[in-house]
Design a protein around this motif. Structure first.
Motif, PDB file in Angstrom:
ATOM      1  N   PRO A   1      33.436  66.213  48.932  1.00 29.43           N
ATOM      2  CA  PRO A   1      32.837  65.823  47.648  1.00 29.43           C
ATOM      3  C   PRO A   1      33.825  65.012  46.800  1.00 29.43           C
ATOM      4  CG  PRO A   1      32.819  68.232  47.925  1.00 29.43           C
ATOM      5  CD  PRO A   1      33.577  67.665  49.074  1.00 29.43           C
ATOM      6  N   ASP A   2      33.287  64.122  45.994  1.00 34.04           N
ATOM      7  CA  ASP A   2      34.118  63.404  45.035  1.00 34.04           C
ATOM      8  C   ASP A   2      34.352  64.258  43.801  1.00 34.04           C
ATOM      9  OD1 ASP A   2      34.376  60.788  46.387  1.00 34.04           O
ATOM     10  OD2 ASP A   2      32.186  60.869  46.262  1.00 34.04           O
ATOM     11  N   LEU A   3      33.424  65.162  43.566  1.00 34.32           N
ATOM     12  CA  LEU A   3      33.550  66.044  42.401  1.00 34.32           C
ATOM     13  C   LEU A   3      32.873  67.372  42.725  1.00 34.32           C
ATOM     14  CD1 LEU A   3      34.199  66.493  39.326  1.00 34.32           C
ATOM     15  CD2 LEU A   3      31.915  65.583  38.853  1.00 34.32           C
ATOM     16  N   VAL A   4      33.563  68.460  42.439  1.00 35.40           N
ATOM     17  CA  VAL A   4      32.960  69.789  42.533  1.00 35.40           C
ATOM     18  C   VAL A   4      32.884  70.351  41.122  1.00 35.40           C
ATOM     19  CG1 VAL A   4      33.158  72.137  43.452  1.00 35.40           C
ATOM     20  CG2 VAL A   4      33.964  70.194  44.812  1.00 35.40           C
ATOM     21  N   VAL A   5      31.680  70.636  40.676  1.00 34.09           N
ATOM     22  CA  VAL A   5      31.515  71.260  39.361  1.00 34.09           C
ATOM     23  C   VAL A   5      31.141  72.718  39.582  1.00 34.09           C
ATOM     24  CG1 VAL A   5      30.229  71.266  37.192  1.00 34.09           C
ATOM     25  CG2 VAL A   5      30.738  69.093  38.319  1.00 34.09           C
ATOM     26  N   TYR A   6      31.923  73.591  38.985  1.00 37.31           N
ATOM     27  CA  TYR A   6      31.642  75.022  39.091  1.00 37.31           C
ATOM     28  C   TYR A   6      31.072  75.494  37.763  1.00 37.31           C
ATOM     29  CZ  TYR A   6      32.205  79.990  40.044  1.00 37.31           C
ATOM     30  OH  TYR A   6      31.960  81.322  40.253  1.00 37.31           O
ATOM     31  N   LEU A   7      29.839  75.991  37.804  1.00 31.84           N
ATOM     32  CA  LEU A   7      29.219  76.532  36.591  1.00 31.84           C
ATOM     33  C   LEU A   7      29.596  78.004  36.496  1.00 31.84           C
ATOM     34  CD1 LEU A   7      25.708  74.825  36.388  1.00 31.84           C
ATOM     35  CD2 LEU A   7      27.902  74.091  35.453  1.00 31.84           C
ATOM     36  N   ASP A   8      30.468  78.262  35.560  1.00 33.61           N
ATOM     37  CA  ASP A   8      31.149  79.549  35.487  1.00 33.61           C
ATOM     38  C   ASP A   8      30.382  80.567  34.637  1.00 33.61           C
ATOM     39  OD1 ASP A   8      33.208  81.291  35.970  1.00 33.61           O
ATOM     40  OD2 ASP A   8      34.510  80.500  34.381  1.00 33.61           O
ATOM     41  N   ILE A   9      30.041  81.665  35.264  1.00 33.38           N
ATOM     42  CA  ILE A   9      29.361  82.748  34.548  1.00 33.38           C
ATOM     43  C   ILE A   9      29.789  84.056  35.205  1.00 33.38           C
ATOM     44  CG2 ILE A   9      27.285  82.685  36.027  1.00 33.38           C
ATOM     45  CD1 ILE A   9      25.624  83.271  33.480  1.00 33.38           C
ATOM     46  N   SER A  10      29.889  85.122  34.425  1.00 24.79           N
ATOM     47  CA  SER A  10      30.261  86.396  35.038  1.00 24.79           C
ATOM     48  C   SER A  10      29.056  86.931  35.807  1.00 24.79           C
ATOM     49  CB  SER A  10      30.694  87.401  33.965  1.00 24.79           C
ATOM     50  OG  SER A  10      29.565  87.841  33.237  1.00 24.79           O
ATOM     51  N   PRO A  11      29.298  87.713  36.849  1.00 27.34           N
ATOM     52  CA  PRO A  11      28.176  88.263  37.615  1.00 27.34           C
ATOM     53  C   PRO A  11      27.254  89.109  36.731  1.00 27.34           C
ATOM     54  CG  PRO A  11      30.254  88.645  38.757  1.00 27.34           C
ATOM     55  CD  PRO A  11      30.606  88.060  37.432  1.00 27.34           C
ATOM     56  N   GLU A  12      27.836  89.807  35.765  1.00 24.99           N
ATOM     57  CA  GLU A  12      27.020  90.655  34.878  1.00 24.99           C
ATOM     58  C   GLU A  12      26.076  89.809  34.028  1.00 24.99           C
ATOM     59  OE1 GLU A  12      30.315  90.831  35.202  1.00 24.99           O
ATOM     60  OE2 GLU A  12      30.681  92.829  36.040  1.00 24.99           O
ATOM     61  N   LYS A  13      26.629  88.733  33.441  1.00 27.77           N
ATOM     62  CA  LYS A  13      25.804  87.846  32.610  1.00 27.77           C
ATOM     63  C   LYS A  13      24.716  87.182  33.449  1.00 27.77           C
ATOM     64  CE  LYS A  13      27.352  86.862  28.182  1.00 27.77           C
ATOM     65  NZ  LYS A  13      28.787  86.727  27.913  1.00 27.77           N
ATOM     66  N   ALA A  14      25.085  86.759  34.653  1.00 29.15           N
ATOM     67  CA  ALA A  14      24.113  86.092  35.530  1.00 29.15           C
ATOM     68  C   ALA A  14      22.960  87.041  35.847  1.00 29.15           C
ATOM     69  CB  ALA A  14      24.787  85.622  36.813  1.00 29.15           C
TER      70      ALA A  14
ATOM     71  N   THR B   1      34.783  55.966  39.297  1.00 23.19           N
ATOM     72  CA  THR B   1      35.877  55.906  40.266  1.00 23.19           C
ATOM     73  C   THR B   1      35.373  55.523  41.658  1.00 23.19           C
ATOM     74  OG1 THR B   1      36.521  57.925  39.133  1.00 23.19           O
ATOM     75  CG2 THR B   1      37.987  57.151  40.853  1.00 23.19           C
ATOM     76  N   CYS B   2      34.226  56.048  42.019  1.00 21.56           N
ATOM     77  CA  CYS B   2      33.671  55.752  43.340  1.00 21.56           C
ATOM     78  C   CYS B   2      33.213  54.296  43.421  1.00 21.56           C
ATOM     79  CB  CYS B   2      32.509  56.679  43.661  1.00 21.56           C
ATOM     80  SG  CYS B   2      33.025  58.390  43.801  1.00 21.56           S
ATOM     81  N   HIS B   3      32.573  53.818  42.351  1.00 20.81           N
ATOM     82  CA  HIS B   3      32.124  52.424  42.327  1.00 20.81           C
ATOM     83  C   HIS B   3      33.307  51.477  42.477  1.00 20.81           C
ATOM     84  CE1 HIS B   3      27.993  53.220  41.619  1.00 20.81           C
ATOM     85  NE2 HIS B   3      28.112  53.615  40.366  1.00 20.81           N
ATOM     86  N   LYS B   4      34.451  51.917  41.931  1.00 20.67           N
ATOM     87  CA  LYS B   4      35.644  51.055  41.968  1.00 20.67           C
ATOM     88  C   LYS B   4      36.294  51.034  43.332  1.00 20.67           C
ATOM     89  CE  LYS B   4      37.052  51.199  37.113  1.00 20.67           C
ATOM     90  NZ  LYS B   4      37.875  51.994  36.176  1.00 20.67           N
ATOM     91  N   GLY B   5      35.763  51.780  44.271  1.00 22.44           N
ATOM     92  CA  GLY B   5      36.247  51.638  45.644  1.00 22.44           C
ATOM     93  C   GLY B   5      36.986  52.836  46.216  1.00 22.44           C
ATOM     94  N   LYS B   6      36.957  53.966  45.519  1.00 20.61           N
ATOM     95  CA  LYS B   6      37.587  55.160  46.095  1.00 20.61           C
ATOM     96  C   LYS B   6      36.942  55.430  47.444  1.00 20.61           C
ATOM     97  CE  LYS B   6      37.900  60.122  45.387  1.00 20.61           C
ATOM     98  NZ  LYS B   6      36.880  61.151  45.153  1.00 20.61           N
ATOM     99  N   PRO B   7      37.750  55.541  48.512  1.00 21.12           N
ATOM    100  CA  PRO B   7      37.123  55.710  49.836  1.00 21.12           C
ATOM    101  C   PRO B   7      36.445  57.072  50.014  1.00 21.12           C
ATOM    102  CG  PRO B   7      39.519  55.841  50.015  1.00 21.12           C
ATOM    103  CD  PRO B   7      39.218  55.539  48.581  1.00 21.12           C
ATOM    104  N   LEU B   8      35.446  57.062  50.835  1.00 23.21           N
ATOM    105  CA  LEU B   8      34.761  58.289  51.211  1.00 23.21           C
ATOM    106  C   LEU B   8      35.677  59.042  52.156  1.00 23.21           C
ATOM    107  CD1 LEU B   8      31.842  59.422  50.812  1.00 23.21           C
ATOM    108  CD2 LEU B   8      31.200  58.177  52.853  1.00 23.21           C
TER     109      LEU B   8
END
Ligand code: DGP
Ligand code: NA
Ligand code: NA
Length: 232
Positions: A152-165, A223-230
């Protein structure tokens, strides 16, 4: 030199988190926003339950079938592999007996990204490793079948406690949607996290999460459009 070249590619954006963290609705909102802005974008999710492998996974998650922990781990991984790349010449050899079987997926990850489409992917390899290692499987063993999938170019982690979830409208009936197990998954995710992950507090308002997510994603797409390689 900011000009987009014709070879500019799409970004591989991955959203991760516990069940009920809000990932699925956030990826929907993000998709809608980017699409309306005129970007070439698709919303994907793993497991993809539409393939033959995906149907086995779906049946397992619904507790309609039982499978060894290693076997289901490999199926989840296979489900990502089957959407990775062009089919080889070998895999497209026709087999007269197989008509009516599940057709191979026609649109695959690498092809989409190279043609400039950004993919927003709801769960990927990190779910694979986090959920299976939470069962007690060796983490290095869990990582092995993921090697060679697109990074992945970006990993977003949506952080929540198991109790809240767990408080959020309750869990469904699927196998992993139990507080004690989700606590273990949270611990596994924590050990996988590195500085490249963008962690967003999933207990913020829906709008605030959406805004933070957009910012991170637009930045990455640039960043990807600018040519960052896969990479793999
Ligand atoms: P979802 O459709 O996003 O709700 O995912 C279904 C469930 O499967 C969810 O509890 C997370 C889990 N899961 C997703 N990917 C993997 C994987 O690769 N391996 C394992 N063991 N579980 C996964
Ligand atoms: Na779920
Ligand atoms: Na989900």
């Amino acid at each position: 030199e900011n000009k987009e070249s014709s070879s500019s590619r799409g970004a591989l954006i991955v959203l991760e988190g516990l069940d009920r963290c809000g990932k699925t609705s956030q990826s929907g909102k993000l998709y809608k926003y980017l699409d309306e802005q005129g970007h070439s974008v698709e919303s994907w999710r793993f497991p993809d339950r539409n393939t033959g492998v995906g149907q086995m996974i779906s049946s397992y998650l619904a507790n309609k079938s039982q499978l060894d922990d290693h076997a289901i781990h490999l199926l989840f991984s296979a489900n990502r592999w089957e959407k990775r790349d062009y089919l080889s010449e070998f895999s497209t050899w026709s087999c007269p007996q197989s008509t009516g079987a599940h057709p191979p997926p026609t649109s695959l990850m690498e092809e989409k990204l190279k043609s400039g489409t950004t993919l927003i992917v709801d769960r990927y390899s990190y779910s694979g490793v986090a959920f299976s290692s939470a069962k007690g499987l060796d983490i290095e063993w869990c990582k092995a079948p993921e090697i060679g999938l697109l990074a992945p170019d970006l990993v977003v982690y949506l952080d929540i406690s198991p109790e809240k979830a767990a408080e959020r409208g309750g869990y469904g009936d699927e196998r992993y949607e139990q507080l004690e197990f989700q606590k273990k998954v949270a611990g596994s995710y924590l050990s996988l996290r590195d500085s490249s992950w963008k962690v967003i507090d999933a207990t913020l308002s829906i709008e605030d999460v959406e805004k933070k997510l957009r910012e991170a994603v637009l930045d990455c797409m640039m960043t990807c459009h600018k040519g960052k390689p896969l990479s793999q």
